[in-house]
Design a protein around this motif. Structure first.
Motif, short mmCIF file in Angstrom:
data_model
loop_
_atom_site.label_atom_id
_atom_site.label_comp_id
_atom_site.label_asym_id
_atom_site.label_seq_id
_atom_site.Cartn_x
_atom_site.Cartn_y
_atom_site.Cartn_z
N GLY A 1 50.55 40.93 47.24
CA GLY A 1 49.94 40.63 48.52
C GLY A 1 49.32 39.25 48.55
N SER A 2 48.79 38.88 49.72
CA SER A 2 48.15 37.58 49.86
C SER A 2 46.81 37.57 49.13
N LEU A 3 46.24 36.39 49.00
CA LEU A 3 44.94 36.28 48.35
C LEU A 3 43.90 37.13 49.08
N LEU A 4 43.90 37.07 50.42
CA LEU A 4 42.93 37.84 51.18
C LEU A 4 43.12 39.34 50.98
N ASP A 5 44.39 39.77 50.88
CA ASP A 5 44.66 41.19 50.62
C ASP A 5 44.10 41.61 49.27
N PHE B 1 40.45 34.05 42.80
CA PHE B 1 39.26 34.71 43.33
C PHE B 1 38.04 33.81 43.13
N ILE B 2 37.96 33.14 41.98
CA ILE B 2 36.81 32.29 41.69
C ILE B 2 36.81 31.04 42.57
#
Length: 459
Positions: free
Chosen positions: A239-243, A369-370
């Motif tokens: 999935g995407s980073l936001l997902d 994420f960081i």
């Protein structure tokens, strides 16, 4: 000899600490050379030394008029008494030395700040190394050394570190605390210490306390990857980073997260309680942020009374100082009179002009994420400072960027983008520009114009 080789063995804690110490010493030597004669006298604006002296005499106000050498600059007047309205933690650090000096004007505040100034870059190196050890950064050890030194000499931190006066002293202390906060917040490893450091950041530069969200992100990540029951979980890759971020937040183990956040919050609330009491005693206002800036006897007091300390009213001017202010050429008839081929306005130079390698933040090779955590954390003080009643005046470059610069270097470290030729050309430019600022600001006034009504060349 064998012990020395062991200490310098790649990957060891002792090697990291020795390299960090080397960075601290290198920065201290350069900062001391550039500071020059400032090391041997007190600065004209040694407010923190006077605050420490007031405490030593059992009072919160000055006990009289501000010192003549400060020319009345940035002192608060309330109910007929004069106060230091800057958050007080730097004065706490100075307290024993002011006691030893016997008088605030016998204390060499600029020298004290130079001794502290190398801490931020040195701890930043340890932050970058921790990111490398945990495989979130692909930078090499030598890359991390270079980035730490680039922070010291290629950003507005350079000119900040060699001033010593009250405004810049707070930045130096704030940067050191911010770097230590990030180091203890990575992997949410030391929540109590991270919380204490955040509280001290609040008591130094209030806007830096908005970096708290970085610890929250790390605590959520750790509570997702290491639940109380079952095996450790890997970071989601689909999935995407936001997902993926949404999944991590949703599935974080609350039995890990809540105690971690509680340990973090206790020292923060304790320090905020001290701030509330401190402000109530001085100004009869229990708000933890009411350090007294609204009582400053300055030329822009009327706008503070009308618009407050923070308002969208200040946004356009602050954006101009941050993004559009450039050196300008004096009129032909003024060139000989002022003796300089260009001038810098007191609002300072644009951030991209003094630190062009920040532009690499806009095209990362990959997102982590960081990266999101660091950028969201940086956005807090960035926006708050843009809404503040002061652009940073008087400054060489946009000094408020010191409040979140450590976060920007974290992002530079984890983007995966190679630091190639053009990056280091931009870095060389940044070092040259900031070295000019560090050596000329508040020294060679021919290069500076203090027309407060203009960010760029006056009409």
């Amino acid at each position: 000899m064998i012990g020395c080789r062991t200490m310098l063995k790649p990957g060891t804690r002792s090697r990291r600490l020795l390299l960090g110490l080397g960075i601290y010493l290198a920065c201290t030597v350069v900062f001391a050379i550039v500071a020059g004669d400032r090391l041997w006298v007190h600065t004209d604006n040694n407010h923190f030394a006077f605050l420490a002296s007031s405490w030593l005499h059992g009072r919160q106000d000055l006990g009289g008029l501000p010192p003549v050498h400060s020319q009345g600059n940035d002192w608060a007047l309330f109910e007929g008494k004069w106060y230091v309205s800057f958050p007080p933690f730097p004065a706490v650090l100075m307290l024993p030395f002011v006691w030893l000096a016997g008088d605030p004007d016998n204390f060499r505040d600029a020298q004290f700040i130079v001794w502290l100034a190398g801490i931020g870059p040195a701890v930043l190196f340890l932050v970058l190394e921790k990111l490398r050890r945990t495989e979130r950064s692909e930078r090499s050890e030598i890359d991390n050394v270079r980035l730490a030194l680039l922070f010291a000499f290629g950003t507005v931190y350079f000119f900040t570190a060699v001033q010593g006066t009250v405004w810049y002293a707070a930045h130096v202390v704030g940067v050191g605390l911010a770097a230590l906060f990030v180091l203890t917040s990575l992997d949410a490893e030391k929540p109590v210490l991270a919380g204490l450091l955040l509280g001290l950041m609040f008591m130094t530069r209030v806007t830096t306390s908005l970096l708290a969200v970085f610890f929250l992100f790390e605590a959520i990540r750790i509570s997702y990857m290491h639940p109380t029951e079952g095996p450790a979980r890997a970071w989601p890759m689909e999935g995407s980073l936001l997902d993926r971020v949404e999944k991590v937040v949703k599935d974080a183990d609350r039995r890990v997260l809540v105690p971690m956040l509680a340990k973090f919050a206790v020292p923060v609330l304790f320090v905020i309680g001290i701030a509330s009491y401190y402000n109530w005693v001085r100004f009869h206002d229990p708000s933890p942020t009411a350090f007294g800036h609204e009582f400053l006897q300055v030329g822009w007091q009327r706008r503070i009374q009308r618009w407050g300390l923070f308002s969208t009213h200040y946004l356009s001017r602050n954006l101009s100082a941050m993004l559009t202010a450039l050196p300008w050429r004096p009129a032909p008839g003024e060139l000989h009179a002022f003796g300089a081929p260009f001038k810098v306005n007191g609002h300072g130079l644009a951030l991209w002009f003094t630190t062009p390698f920040y532009l690499w933040l806009f095209w990362p090779k990959k997102w982590h994420f960081i990266s999101v955590a660091a950028l969201v954390a940086a956005a807090g003080p960035l926006v708050a400072n843009l809404l503040y009643q002061n652009s940073g005046w008087v400054q060489f470059g946009y000094r408020f960027s010191n409040d979140y610069a450590v976060m920007l270097f974290v992002v530079l470290a984890v983007t995966g983008r190679q630091l190639g030729k053009w990056f280091w050309i931009a870095a060389a430019w940044a070092i040259a520009v900031n070295a000019f600022g560090a050596t000329t600001f508040e020294r060679n006034q021919a290069y500076y114009s203090y027309d407060s009504d203009h960010v760029s060349q006056p009409d």
